[in-house]
Design an enzyme around this catalytic site. Structure first.
Site, PDB file in Angstrom:
ATOM      1  CE  LYS A 168       3.542  -2.502   1.621  1.00 51.98           C
ATOM      2  NZ  LYS A 168       2.259  -3.232   1.758  1.00 51.98           N
ATOM      3  N   GLY A 174       3.437  -2.689  11.153  1.00 52.77           N
ATOM      4  CA  GLY A 174       3.120  -1.462  11.861  1.00 52.77           C
ATOM      5  C   GLY A 174       3.607  -0.210  11.177  1.00 52.77           C
ATOM      6  CG  HIS A 218      -5.934  -1.739   5.072  1.00 53.86           C
ATOM      7  ND1 HIS A 218      -4.744  -1.480   5.698  1.00 53.86           N
ATOM      8  CD2 HIS A 218      -6.176  -3.055   5.273  1.00 53.86           C
ATOM      9  CE1 HIS A 218      -4.286  -2.586   6.264  1.00 53.86           C
ATOM     10  NE2 HIS A 218      -5.163  -3.556   6.020  1.00 53.86           N
ATOM     11  CD  GLU A 285      -4.297  -6.397   7.673  1.00 51.47           C
ATOM     12  OE1 GLU A 285      -3.580  -5.558   7.101  1.00 51.47           O
ATOM     13  OE2 GLU A 285      -4.518  -6.396   8.898  1.00 51.47           O
ATOM     14  CD  GLU A 299       0.190  -7.228   7.282  1.00 52.63           C
ATOM     15  OE1 GLU A 299       1.387  -7.559   7.449  1.00 52.63           O
ATOM     16  OE2 GLU A 299      -0.337  -6.264   7.863  1.00 52.63           O
ATOM     17  NE  ARG A 303      -1.396  -9.346  15.159  1.00 51.73           N
ATOM     18  CZ  ARG A 303      -2.135  -8.334  14.720  1.00 51.73           C
ATOM     19  NH1 ARG A 303      -3.394  -8.242  15.107  1.00 51.73           N
ATOM     20  NH2 ARG A 303      -1.645  -7.421  13.900  1.00 51.73           N
TER      21      ARG A 303
END
Length: 461
Positions: A168, A174, A218, A285, A299, A303
Site C-alpha cells: 500500500k 480510494g 471492513h 477504520e 486508517e 472528516r
C-alpha cells in the site's frame, strides 16, 4: 433554559461556507439552515441548477478552467469566504476535506475550520505515520509501522507476515496505490510498480506491507470528540460490500460481531483519538478477519463520512451539528446524550451500469424516492438535473432504520421497490436489489468479496 440555548447558539459559527457540492453540501446546508445560521454555497457553473445552490442562504460561483478544479482551489474559496464575511468553512468529504494545508490556510485567514486540527490531519493523512502512532497507543496493526525502502525490506516483512500480502502507498486512498502479492516473485513486481504509482499520484514513493485477508470485513468506528479530551464512540458500521475498494452499502450495528470484539474495537478507536488529541467527528477504520475475528487498524478519516447517516439514525444525533458546536465552543451541544436504538442501513445509489458498475452519467427525467417512517434519503439531485461525468457517480443515499435488523432489512427492500430514477443515466438500483436479496446479505454473514461474487455469478451483458 432559554438563556442557555441563546448562549449556545451564539457560540456557533454564524456564517458557514460549505466548500463542497451535491449531496454532502446539501446535507450540511440543511443543518446550518435548521439552526438559523447563514449557509453559503460555492459552485462550479455546471452545478448551478443543483438543489444545494438554491437551498443555501447565499451562493457564489467558482471560476476555473475545469469543474473539478474550482472545488480544489483553496485560495479562491478562502477569498470568497472573506468577501462574503463567512466566519467558518465546512469541507464535507472529498475535495479539500482532508487537506491539512487548506485547513491551516483557513485558520491563518482568521476563519474557523470545522474539523480536526491541521496537525492531526497531517499525522493521520500519512498511512505509515498513522499506523506507527496507532501501534504506539496499543491499537493493533498488521506488520510494522515503518516505510519499506527496498525490495529486500519488503520481502523480509512479507516473510514475517506470511503470504499473501498487500502493498500500500502511504498517501493512497480510494483504492488507489494498492496491490496484492501471493508470493515473493509477485511481490518484487508489485512493490516496484506501487512505489512508482505512489510517486506519480501522491508525490511520495513511501509504501508499506500488510497481511492480505481473503475473507475480510471492513468495520469502522464513528467517534466524535470535543476540545477538552472527551471522546465518544458512536457505534460501528460494517462497510464490507465494496466494488473496486469503494463502498456500496453500510449498516450499523455490524452484524455477527461479538460483544468482546465490539468493545475492543470501540476502545481502540477512542484510544487513538485521545492519543492524537482529536476534535470533531472522525472515523477509525479496521480490517476484521472474518474467520478469527482479529482486527487491525486500517486508517483514520479526519472528516465526516459518506455513510454517517446510519450512525445518526441509530444514535439519534446530528453529527454536523456536533461539528459546528465543537468548532465554535469546543463543547458538544448541551443536549448531547446519544444512546443507540435500532438498526440502520445505507445503500449508495450511483449513476452506474448495473452490471459492470462503471460510471454512466446523464440526465434525470424521473425522480421518485421513498419517504415515511424510518426512511431517509440524502441526495444532491432532482428531476430535471443532470449527473455529469466530472464528479463521483453518487446520486443518492437510501437509508432506513427500524427496531432490529430483520425489520430494517424489510423496510430497506420496500424502500428500494419504491425508488425510481431514470432518464439519460443508468443507475445501480438493479444491482442493489440483487445485493440485499442475496443470502449472504440477508443473513449478515458477508465480507469484502460479496460484490465480486455477485458480479461474477452473472455474466456481463
Amino acid at each position: 433554559m432559554a438563556d442557555e440555548l441563546v448562549s449556545a447558539m451564539s457560540q456557533l459559527p454564524q456564517r458557514v461556507l460549505v466548500a463542497n457540492r451535491g449531496e454532502i453540501a446539501r446535507r450540511i446546508i440543511t443543518t446550518v439552515n435548521r439552526l438559523g445560521l447563514d449557509s453559503i454555497a460555492v459552485y462550479a457553473p455546471i452545478d448551478a441548477g443543483l438543489p444545494f445552490v438554491a437551498e443555501a442562504s447565499e451562493a457564489f460561483e467558482l471560476t476555473s478552467d475545469h469543474p473539478v478544479r474550482g472545488y480544489l482551489d483553496g485560495a479562491q474559496i478562502i477569498a470568497l469566504a472573506l468577501e462574503c464575511r463567512a466566519d467558518a468553512i465546512h469541507p464535507g468529504y472529498g475535495f479539500l476535506a482532508e487537506n491539512a494545508d487548506f485547513a491551516q490556510a483557513v485558520e491563518d485567514a482568521g476563519l474557523t475550520w470545522i474539523g480536526p486540527s491541521p496537525e492531526v490531519m497531517t499525522a493521520m493523512g500519512d498511512k505509515i505515520r498513522a499506523r506507527s502512532f496507532a501501534a504506539s497507543v496499543g491499537v493493533p496493526i498488521s506488520g510494522g509501522g515503518d516505510s519499506l525502502e527496498t525490495i529486500d525490506d519488503a520481502l523480509a516483512a512479507a516473510a514475517g507476515l506470511g503470504y499473501p500480502v498487500m502493498v500500500k502507498a502511504s498517501g493512497g486512498g480510494g483504492g488507489i496505490g494498492m496491490a496484492v502479492a501471493h508470493d515473493a516473485e509477485a511481490l518484487e513486481k508489485v512493490f516496484a510498480s506501487t512505489k512508482a504509482m505512489s510517486e506519480r499520484s501522491f508525490g511520495s514513493d513511501r509504501v508499506f506491507v500488510e497481511k492480505y485477508l481473503a475473507r475480510a470485513r471492513h468495520v469502522e468506528v464513528q467517534i466524535v470528540a470535543d476540545a477538552f479530551g472527551r471522546v465518544e464512540a458512536l457505534g460501528e458500521r460494517d462497510c464490507s460490500p465494496q466494488r473496486r475498494h469503494q463502498k456500496v452499502a453500510e449498516e450499523s450495528p455490524a452484524p455477527h460481531l461479538s460483544d468482546d470484539v465490539r468493545s475492543r474495537m470501540h476502545a481502540s478507536a477512542v484510544d487513538l483519538a485521545k492519543g492524537i488529541g482529536y476534535r470533531s467527528a472522525g472515523t477509525v477504520e479496521f480490517l476484521l478477519d472474518a474467520e478469527t475475528e482479529e482486527f487491525v487498524f486500517l486508517e483514520m478519516n479526519t472528516r465526516i463520512q459518506v455513510e454517517h447517516p446510519v450512525t445518526e439514525l441509530v444514535w439519534g444525533t446530528d453529527l454536523v451539528e456536533q461539528q459546528l458546536a465543537i468548532a465554535g465552543s469546543g463543547h458538544f451541544t448541551a443536549d448531547f446524550d446519544p444512546r443507540p436504538q435500532g438498526h440502520a442501513f445505507e445503500l449508495r445509489i450511483c449513476a452506474e451500469d448495473p452490471v459492470r458498475l462503471f460510471p454512466s452519467p446523464g440526465s434525470i427525467d424521473v425522480w421518485s424516492l421513498p419517504s415515511g417512517e424510518g426512511v431517509r434519503v440524502d441526495s444532491g439531485f432532482a428531476a430535471g438535473t443532470e449527473v455529469t461525468p466530472y464528479f463521483d457517480s453518487l446520486v443518492a443515499k437510501l437509508c432506513v432504520v427500524a427496531a432490529d435488523r430483520p425489520s430494517a432489512l424489510a423496510r430497506l427492500r420496500e424502500a428500494l421497490d419504491a425508488t425510481e430514477i431514470s432518464g439519460g443515466l443508468q443507475t445501480n438500483l438493479e444491482f442493489l436489489r440483487r445485493l440485499v436479496d442475496s443470502p449472504a446479505y440477508d443473513t449478515g454473514r458477508y465480507d469484502t468479496q460479496l460484490v465480486t461474487q455477485l458480479l461474477s455469478a452473472r455474466p456481463a451483458r
